[in-house]
Scaffold this motif. Structure first.
Motif, PDB file in Angstrom:
ATOM      1  N   LEU A   1      -6.532   5.126  -3.502  1.00 34.99           N
ATOM      2  CA  LEU A   1      -7.488   4.440  -4.255  1.00 34.99           C
ATOM      3  C   LEU A   1      -8.990   5.085  -4.589  1.00 34.99           C
ATOM      4  CD1 LEU A   1      -7.513   1.354  -4.873  1.00 34.99           C
ATOM      5  CD2 LEU A   1      -8.620   0.937  -2.824  1.00 34.99           C
ATOM      6  N   SER A   2      -9.315   5.946  -3.670  1.00 35.17           N
ATOM      7  CA  SER A   2     -10.489   6.598  -4.264  1.00 35.17           C
ATOM      8  C   SER A   2     -10.341   7.695  -5.301  1.00 35.17           C
ATOM      9  CB  SER A   2     -10.939   7.277  -2.869  1.00 35.17           C
ATOM     10  OG  SER A   2     -11.968   8.114  -3.062  1.00 35.17           O
ATOM     11  N   ALA A   3      -8.969   8.383  -5.353  1.00 34.30           N
ATOM     12  CA  ALA A   3      -8.908   9.275  -6.367  1.00 34.30           C
ATOM     13  C   ALA A   3      -8.676   8.379  -7.706  1.00 34.30           C
ATOM     14  CB  ALA A   3      -7.796  10.252  -6.058  1.00 34.30           C
ATOM     15  N   GLU A   4      -7.822   7.270  -7.690  1.00 33.48           N
ATOM     16  CA  GLU A   4      -7.700   6.783  -9.031  1.00 33.48           C
ATOM     17  C   GLU A   4      -9.025   5.889  -9.454  1.00 33.48           C
ATOM     18  OE1 GLU A   4      -4.998   6.262 -10.877  1.00 33.48           O
ATOM     19  OE2 GLU A   4      -3.693   7.681  -9.718  1.00 33.48           O
ATOM     20  N   ARG A   5      -9.913   5.576  -8.772  1.00 34.92           N
ATOM     21  CA  ARG A   5     -10.997   5.024  -9.142  1.00 34.92           C
ATOM     22  C   ARG A   5     -10.803   3.699 -10.054  1.00 34.92           C
ATOM     23  NH1 ARG A   5     -15.544   8.521  -8.499  1.00 34.92           N
ATOM     24  NH2 ARG A   5     -14.838  10.676  -8.312  1.00 34.92           N
ATOM     25  N   LEU A   6      -9.926   2.913  -9.298  1.00 38.57           N
ATOM     26  CA  LEU A   6      -9.546   1.821 -10.136  1.00 38.57           C
ATOM     27  C   LEU A   6     -10.598   0.589  -9.726  1.00 38.57           C
ATOM     28  CD1 LEU A   6      -5.752   1.236  -9.063  1.00 38.57           C
ATOM     29  CD2 LEU A   6      -6.617   1.347 -11.516  1.00 38.57           C
TER      30      LEU A   6
ATOM     31  N   LEU B   1      -1.823   3.869   5.551  1.00 37.00           N
ATOM     32  CA  LEU B   1      -2.931   2.952   5.272  1.00 37.00           C
ATOM     33  C   LEU B   1      -4.046   4.418   4.882  1.00 37.00           C
ATOM     34  CD1 LEU B   1      -4.080   0.290   5.465  1.00 37.00           C
ATOM     35  CD2 LEU B   1      -4.809   0.869   7.873  1.00 37.00           C
ATOM     36  N   VAL B   2      -3.959   5.537   5.525  1.00 37.19           N
ATOM     37  CA  VAL B   2      -4.891   6.608   5.212  1.00 37.19           C
ATOM     38  C   VAL B   2      -4.537   7.002   3.703  1.00 37.19           C
ATOM     39  CG1 VAL B   2      -5.794   8.739   5.931  1.00 37.19           C
ATOM     40  CG2 VAL B   2      -5.198   7.191   7.766  1.00 37.19           C
ATOM     41  N   GLU B   3      -3.534   7.004   3.477  1.00 39.43           N
ATOM     42  CA  GLU B   3      -2.927   7.537   2.106  1.00 39.43           C
ATOM     43  C   GLU B   3      -3.155   6.781   1.253  1.00 39.43           C
ATOM     44  OE1 GLU B   3      -1.537  10.624   1.229  1.00 39.43           O
ATOM     45  OE2 GLU B   3      -2.207  11.155   3.044  1.00 39.43           O
ATOM     46  N   PHE B   4      -3.360   5.485   1.497  1.00 30.25           N
ATOM     47  CA  PHE B   4      -3.633   4.422   0.466  1.00 30.25           C
ATOM     48  C   PHE B   4      -4.975   4.514   0.258  1.00 30.25           C
ATOM     49  CE2 PHE B   4      -5.472   0.158  -0.432  1.00 30.25           C
ATOM     50  CZ  PHE B   4      -5.079  -0.076  -1.756  1.00 30.25           C
TER      51      PHE B   4
ATOM     52  N   MET C   1       0.756  -1.311   0.138  1.00 29.08           N
ATOM     53  CA  MET C   1      -0.114  -0.184   0.105  1.00 29.08           C
ATOM     54  C   MET C   1       0.749   1.350  -0.024  1.00 29.08           C
ATOM     55  SD  MET C   1      -3.008  -1.036   2.790  1.00 29.08           S
ATOM     56  CE  MET C   1      -3.921  -2.249   2.635  1.00 29.08           C
ATOM     57  N   SER C   2       2.079   1.101   0.608  1.00 30.37           N
ATOM     58  CA  SER C   2       2.813   2.351   0.686  1.00 30.37           C
ATOM     59  C   SER C   2       3.612   2.843  -0.566  1.00 30.37           C
ATOM     60  CB  SER C   2       3.763   2.241   1.647  1.00 30.37           C
ATOM     61  OG  SER C   2       4.798   1.020   1.443  1.00 30.37           O
ATOM     62  N   GLU C   3       3.421   1.939  -1.596  1.00 33.68           N
ATOM     63  CA  GLU C   3       4.067   2.247  -2.793  1.00 33.68           C
ATOM     64  C   GLU C   3       3.081   2.199  -3.932  1.00 33.68           C
ATOM     65  OE1 GLU C   3       7.723  -0.365  -3.468  1.00 33.68           O
ATOM     66  OE2 GLU C   3       8.135  -0.126  -1.434  1.00 33.68           O
ATOM     67  N   ALA C   4       1.921   2.195  -3.656  1.00 37.96           N
ATOM     68  CA  ALA C   4       0.650   1.952  -4.798  1.00 37.96           C
ATOM     69  C   ALA C   4       0.747   3.279  -5.522  1.00 37.96           C
ATOM     70  CB  ALA C   4      -0.611   1.846  -4.094  1.00 37.96           C
ATOM     71  N   ARG C   5       0.949   4.344  -5.001  1.00 29.14           N
ATOM     72  CA  ARG C   5       1.011   5.736  -5.171  1.00 29.14           C
ATOM     73  C   ARG C   5       2.056   6.002  -6.317  1.00 29.14           C
ATOM     74  NH1 ARG C   5      -1.633  10.661  -4.138  1.00 29.14           N
ATOM     75  NH2 ARG C   5      -2.377   9.788  -2.333  1.00 29.14           N
TER      76      ARG C   5
END
Length: 206
Positions: free
Chosen positions: A153-158, A146-149, A116-120
């Motif tokens: 995730l919400s912004a990317e709309r994957l 965890l919060v940043e992930f 999760m820490s590297e998803a962005r």
């Protein structure tokens, strides 16, 4: 020959190896696991030594065979292609991911393990996946990543109803009963609204 089906499994801990050895985790492991990370981590947990020049999945950019990069281990249900022995750039990792879509008679399903820490840093490159899932170590203290992930995730709309395979909370060590009940109570309303979210904590220990 069809390309392999790709699952993107977001995780927050190196204890993901314990989750993958549960009945639930094995069902999502596919034929090959790929540690899709900028820095090595899972090799330490699995006691698998990778030399500094081991390229990880970025080796595909130079024409390396995916089979020669994979490590079989009794600690996982299928072989794993570990992260590069030394940190790699996000640019190289993003460029390598689309190469996983190439047909290979040895592979019908691949699961990429994305911290999760590297998803962005990987961004939309993970959109190569056919489905997405989240495995969460419920025993770990919540942290800012965890919060940043969640925000990313919400912004990317994957995630869509069609491609979301679920959120799976798990416990790699015995979970305090009271804490387990609190977590289940918090997850239950979410599970009622989104069937893919599991309210029950998956135990990875007897």
């Amino acid at each position: 020959m069809p390309p392999p089906r790709i699952t993107c499994l977001f995780h927050d801990s190196t204890t993901i190896t314990a989750f993958l050895n549960t009945d639930t985790g094995r069902a999502f492991a596919g034929d090959l696991l790929i540690e899709c990370a900028l820095h090595p981590a899972l090799g330490f947990v699995l006691s698998l030594e990778t030399p500094a020049n081991y390229p990880g999945v970025t080796g595909l950019l130079g024409g390396a065979d995916i089979g020669t990069l994979a490590h079989p281990t009794e600690r996982l249900p299928v072989p794993i292609l570990l992260a590069a022995g030394t940190p790699v750039s996000a640019t190289a990792l993003r460029a390598a991911l689309p190469l996983l879509q190439q047909p290979d008679e040895r592979l019908t399903a691949i699961t990429v393990l994305v911290p999760m820490s590297e998803a962005r840093a990987l961004g939309a490159a993970v959109a190569i996946a056919d489905r997405f899932m989240i495995a969460w170590d419920a025993t770990a203290f919540p942290h800012e990543e965890l919060v940043e992930f969640g925000r990313w995730l919400s912004a990317e709309r994957l995630l869509t109803v069609a491609n979301f395979a679920g959120l799976f909370p798990y416990a790699p060590v015995a979970l305090n009963a009271a804490h387990g009940h609190r977590l289940t109570a918090l997850l239950a309303p979410l599970a009622a609204r989104a069937p893919g979210i599991q309210a029950a904590i998956i135990a990875t220990v007897d």
